[in-house]
Enzyme design. Sequence first.
Site, PDB file in Angstrom:
ATOM      1  N   HIS A 112      29.878  -6.601  44.481  1.00  0.00           N
ATOM      2  CA  HIS A 112      29.791  -8.039  44.211  1.00  0.00           C
ATOM      3  C   HIS A 112      30.720  -8.811  45.135  1.00  0.00           C
ATOM      4  O   HIS A 112      31.763  -8.297  45.559  1.00  0.00           O
ATOM      5  CB  HIS A 112      30.173  -8.318  42.754  1.00  0.00           C
TER       6      HIS A 112
ATOM      7  N   ASP B 266      36.850  -2.405  44.360  1.00  0.00           N
ATOM      8  CA  ASP B 266      36.201  -2.348  43.050  1.00  0.00           C
ATOM      9  C   ASP B 266      35.434  -1.036  42.994  1.00  0.00           C
ATOM     10  O   ASP B 266      34.602  -0.756  43.870  1.00  0.00           O
ATOM     11  CB  ASP B 266      35.252  -3.535  42.907  1.00  0.00           C
TER      12      ASP B 266
END
Length: 327
Positions: free
Chosen positions: A130, A236
């Site tokens: 993302h 992430d």
Amino acid sequence: MPEIDLPMAQEIGVIGIPFSKGQSRHGTDLAPQKLREAGLIKKLEDHGINVTDFGDLPLETHPDDLQIGNTKNPKTVGAASEMIAKSVQGILKENKTVLALGGDHSMAIGSIYGHWLAQPDLVIIWVDAHADINTPLTSGSGNMHGMPLSFLIKELQQYIPELPGLEYVKPCISAKNLAYIGLRDVDPGERKIIEMLGIPAFSMQEVDRFGIKEVVDMALKAVDPNGDKPIHMSFDVDALDPTLIPSTGTPVHGGLSLREGLYIAEVMAATGRLSVVDIAEVNPMLGDAKDVAKTIDMTLEVIQRCCGRTRRGAYPPGYTVPLPESS
């Protein structure tokens, strides 16, 4: 392009960021504890790395937090960001590389701001499925783990409404100093921002087209063409494919392989300029025991490579091959 078999980084400062209020699922606050219980510190020390564990930050939920428009928990995220920033700044002043164990990815507001306070010329490599550059007005969910970069990028400040609790954090990073690797789930507002600001963004489409080596080379060249800037890598775990990292809150199919993830970490470490590493979005409350164990194991592999361990093997500075004792 650096070689990737250099001796390991020798001074690592670890901080735990037990935080989950940047998104809606409990559990990311448990990740620092689980990573330590799985032997993180010993694994690093066994490879000749000097580790100082500064423990977990005492983060708390703000007692009178309110949803502002679409944005959830801004006072809690703001208070956490200030504490994280001061901790990161302090560890960097001790000439240690910071390993920040999250926690959801809203942690990066504080970790990047603290890095900037200590090393204003930093550049950012954001490894993630993302983009996390939604503004409070483009976000569909209102979860602040999808917004951290928008509060830090200078060119976006006219698009950011005032939010109580975030007064401490100032815009400090130019869009030209940010590059993405691994994107594959980008919201419409984020896509517009990336194109509007000309941010280098290497999605999985580019990874498939060019290969991971070329993508990493292009990302580093885009933000640090002279090879002389401190690097902040915000990783992430959902950048990796969910078959590898099942215990994370927003998995997206078609992610990085383990080999690709390890390569990114090894190359960043080998630059000798990796100053701060964020590890975000491990959630031990998601999945069964096997899922959690696999997620922790894969995350530990990435962390070790960020700290200088390579698949080619390495040795501490000063190591010599022992000679037999003379009779």
